[in-house]
Design a protein around this motif. Structure first.
Motif, PDB file in Angstrom:
ATOM      1  N   UNK A 107       0.838  -1.211   0.000  1.00 21.29           N
ATOM      2  CA  UNK A 107       0.000   0.000   0.000  1.00 21.29           C
ATOM      3  C   UNK A 107       0.872   1.259   0.000  1.00 21.29           C
ATOM      4  N   UNK A 108       1.903   1.285   0.851  1.00 22.15           N
ATOM      5  CA  UNK A 108       2.760   2.465   0.927  1.00 22.15           C
ATOM      6  C   UNK A 108       3.580   2.645  -0.349  1.00 22.15           C
ATOM      7  N   UNK A 109       4.058   1.554  -0.933  1.00 27.35           N
ATOM      8  CA  UNK A 109       4.806   1.650  -2.193  1.00 27.35           C
ATOM      9  C   UNK A 109       3.903   2.165  -3.299  1.00 27.35           C
ATOM     10  N   UNK A 110       2.653   1.677  -3.321  1.00 17.56           N
ATOM     11  CA  UNK A 110       1.696   2.145  -4.332  1.00 17.56           C
ATOM     12  C   UNK A 110       1.480   3.652  -4.215  1.00 17.56           C
ATOM     13  N   UNK A 111       1.336   4.142  -2.989  1.00 19.54           N
ATOM     14  CA  UNK A 111       1.165   5.590  -2.794  1.00 19.54           C
ATOM     15  C   UNK A 111       2.431   6.351  -3.179  1.00 19.54           C
ATOM     16  N   UNK A 112       3.592   5.797  -2.864  1.00 15.39           N
ATOM     17  CA  UNK A 112       4.851   6.463  -3.202  1.00 15.39           C
ATOM     18  C   UNK A 112       5.020   6.596  -4.716  1.00 15.39           C
ATOM     19  N   UNK A 113       4.731   5.513  -5.436  1.00 12.64           N
ATOM     20  CA  UNK A 113       4.868   5.558  -6.897  1.00 12.64           C
ATOM     21  C   UNK A 113       3.852   6.514  -7.516  1.00 12.64           C
ATOM     22  N   UNK A 114       2.629   6.545  -6.982  1.00 15.49           N
ATOM     23  CA  UNK A 114       1.635   7.497  -7.479  1.00 15.49           C
ATOM     24  C   UNK A 114       2.092   8.933  -7.248  1.00 15.49           C
ATOM     25  N   UNK A 115       2.683   9.196  -6.072  1.00 15.44           N
ATOM     26  CA  UNK A 115       3.174  10.544  -5.786  1.00 15.44           C
ATOM     27  C   UNK A 115       4.329  10.917  -6.718  1.00 15.44           C
ATOM     28  N   UNK A 116       5.224   9.964  -6.998  1.00 14.03           N
ATOM     29  CA  UNK A 116       6.330  10.238  -7.920  1.00 14.03           C
ATOM     30  C   UNK A 116       5.816  10.516  -9.329  1.00 14.03           C
ATOM     31  N   UNK A 117       4.793   9.766  -9.769  1.00 18.19           N
ATOM     32  CA  UNK A 117       4.214  10.005 -11.095  1.00 18.19           C
ATOM     33  C   UNK A 117       3.549  11.374 -11.171  1.00 18.19           C
ATOM     34  N   UNK A 118       2.804  11.729 -10.117  1.00 14.65           N
ATOM     35  CA  UNK A 118       2.138  13.033 -10.093  1.00 14.65           C
ATOM     36  C   UNK A 118       3.163  14.169 -10.094  1.00 14.65           C
ATOM     37  N   UNK A 119       4.267  14.009  -9.346  1.00 14.46           N
ATOM     38  CA  UNK A 119       5.301  15.043  -9.305  1.00 14.46           C
ATOM     39  C   UNK A 119       5.973  15.189 -10.664  1.00 14.46           C
ATOM     40  N   UNK A 120       6.216  14.062 -11.340  1.00 18.76           N
ATOM     41  CA  UNK A 120       6.839  14.124 -12.664  1.00 18.76           C
ATOM     42  C   UNK A 120       5.924  14.798 -13.680  1.00 18.76           C
ATOM     43  N   UNK A 121       4.633  14.469 -13.625  1.00 19.06           N
ATOM     44  CA  UNK A 121       3.686  15.108 -14.539  1.00 19.06           C
ATOM     45  C   UNK A 121       3.556  16.596 -14.253  1.00 19.06           C
ATOM     46  N   UNK A 122       3.561  16.965 -12.973  1.00 17.75           N
ATOM     47  CA  UNK A 122       3.475  18.386 -12.617  1.00 17.75           C
ATOM     48  C   UNK A 122       4.701  19.145 -13.107  1.00 17.75           C
ATOM     49  N   UNK A 123       5.884  18.536 -12.961  1.00 19.95           N
ATOM     50  CA  UNK A 123       7.100  19.182 -13.438  1.00 19.95           C
ATOM     51  C   UNK A 123       7.079  19.333 -14.946  1.00 19.95           C
ATOM     52  N   UNK A 124       6.591  18.321 -15.655  1.00 21.56           N
ATOM     53  CA  UNK A 124       6.517  18.388 -17.112  1.00 21.56           C
ATOM     54  C   UNK A 124       5.545  19.477 -17.553  1.00 21.56           C
ATOM     55  N   UNK A 125       4.411  19.586 -16.865  1.00 19.76           N
ATOM     56  CA  UNK A 125       3.434  20.625 -17.197  1.00 19.76           C
ATOM     57  C   UNK A 125       4.009  22.013 -16.959  1.00 19.76           C
ATOM     58  N   UNK A 126       4.726  22.178 -15.842  1.00 18.66           N
ATOM     59  CA  UNK A 126       5.334  23.477 -15.538  1.00 18.66           C
ATOM     60  C   UNK A 126       6.378  23.850 -16.579  1.00 18.66           C
ATOM     61  N   UNK A 127       7.164  22.886 -17.022  1.00 19.98           N
ATOM     62  CA  UNK A 127       8.185  23.136 -18.039  1.00 19.98           C
ATOM     63  C   UNK A 127       7.555  23.535 -19.366  1.00 19.98           C
ATOM     64  N   UNK A 128       6.486  22.850 -19.739  1.00 15.47           N
ATOM     65  CA  UNK A 128       5.800  23.175 -20.989  1.00 15.47           C
ATOM     66  C   UNK A 128       5.225  24.590 -20.941  1.00 15.47           C
ATOM     67  N   UNK A 129       4.671  24.972 -19.784  1.00 15.73           N
ATOM     68  CA  UNK A 129       4.112  26.323 -19.671  1.00 15.73           C
ATOM     69  C   UNK A 129       5.190  27.374 -19.738  1.00 15.73           C
ATOM     70  N   UNK A 130       6.355  27.095 -19.131  1.00 17.76           N
ATOM     71  CA  UNK A 130       7.439  28.074 -19.131  1.00 17.76           C
ATOM     72  C   UNK A 130       8.023  28.265 -20.523  1.00 17.76           C
ATOM     73  N   UNK A 131       8.021  27.183 -21.326  1.00 14.71           N
ATOM     74  CA  UNK A 131       8.585  27.279 -22.665  1.00 14.71           C
ATOM     75  C   UNK A 131       7.589  27.793 -23.695  1.00 14.71           C
TER      76      UNK A 131
END
Length: 294
Positions: A257-281
């Motif tokens: 359960x904790x690993x599942x939440x950790x991986x979901x959080x890592x995926x959400x953080x990566x998607x958020x970073x990608x979205x922020x980069x796209x907006x900045x460019x």
């Protein structure tokens, strides 16, 4: 042959029993069961980082599944080329198939070691085992209680044999409990239900890798056959071994359960970073996009 496993397991069990024997007493059944629980927690805690790496690898493997299916179709008549292409794909993305077996192998060795050490406390009805035995025939109760069990000395052997919890010996089983079957059932039934339920929930929390027939069969085994095996094993395994199974199953469920939440959080953080980069460019409204010079 497995003395390299038996000695560390017995040493770890001895250490934790000494800790819990201080407030509870050396011959306390609760002290021995808590020592088994602490042993499982210690081993599983050492394997957390490996389990997290395995989960990340499995996630990458699931994302590569379409490309692997394409390779299998393209090299359907050449298994060697198919295996080589898939191996190169795994290496390119840092996927290690062997790493996924490390926690399973470690847990299997610990279980074999613990089961052997616990079984070796009572050598009166079986052949003497362990490096400290000098005979190949069953020991008398007096000799058995005076014979060390790997790194657990004769005092610990006597303490284990005398230990009771709710009147049930720790080495008793439901099928061989005799007059104390009710006391054994009070301990064994909850442990079996915990192990079976935790195994089922863990299977539901574990994403399937692939949509082929093998993956479907393995998922059905994890969902129903393995929990059923835990229920059946509860009738023939000693209470102290059931404690190991229940603790291990609960840890696996919570860890998944904790690993599942950790991986979901890592995926959400990566998607958020990608979205922020796209907006900045992206060009601002009213500003003409700048073309790069060749």
């Amino acid at each position: 042959m497995l003395d390299i496993v038996y000695f560390p397991v017995s040493a770890l069990l001895w250490c934790w029993h000494q800790v819990f024997a201080i407030p509870l007493g050396a011959a306390s059944g609760l002290a021995w069961l808590l020592a088994v629980v602490a042993l499982v927690v210690t081993v599983r805690a050492l394997l957390v980082r490996t389990a997290l790496r395995q989960a990340r690898s499995q996630k990458v493997l699931r994302s590569l599944q379409p490309r692997m299916d394409t390779i299998r179709r393209a090299h359907r008549d050449d298994p060697r080329a198919q295996a080589e292409k898939i191996r190169l794909l795994h290496r390119e993305h840092g996927v290690s198939m062997f790493a996924g077996f490390v926690p399973l192998i470690a847990q299997g060795l610990v279980f074999l070691g613990l089961f052997h050490v616990l079984r070796s406390f009572d050598r009166t009805g079986t052949y003497a085992v362990g490096p400290f035995s000098s005979t190949d025939s069953p020991l008398s109760p007096e000799v058995n209680s005076a014979t060390a069990n790997y790194l657990l000395g004769a005092p610990e052997v006597r303490a284990f044999l005398e230990a009771r919890l709710f009147g049930a010996p720790l080495s008793a089983t439901l099928t061989g409990a005799g007059d104390v079957v009710v006391a054994v059932a009070v301990l064994a039934v909850p442990l079996v239900l915990i192990a079976a339920l935790a195994t089922h929930v863990t299977a539901r929390l574990t994403p399937a890798v692939g949509d082929n027939t093998t993956a479907t069969i393995m998922r059905n085994l994890s969902l129903w056959v393995f929990p059923a095996g835990a229920l059946i094993g509860g009738a023939i395994l000693p209470v102290v071994v059931l404690t190991y199974f229940a603790t291990n199953a609960l840890w696996t469920c919570g860890q998944q359960y904790l690993i599942h939440r950790t991986l979901d959080a890592e995926t959400a953080a990566a998607q958020s970073l990608l979205t922020t980069t796209d907006r900045a460019s992206a060009p601002r409204p009213g500003v003409k996009p700048q073309r790069r010079k060749r």
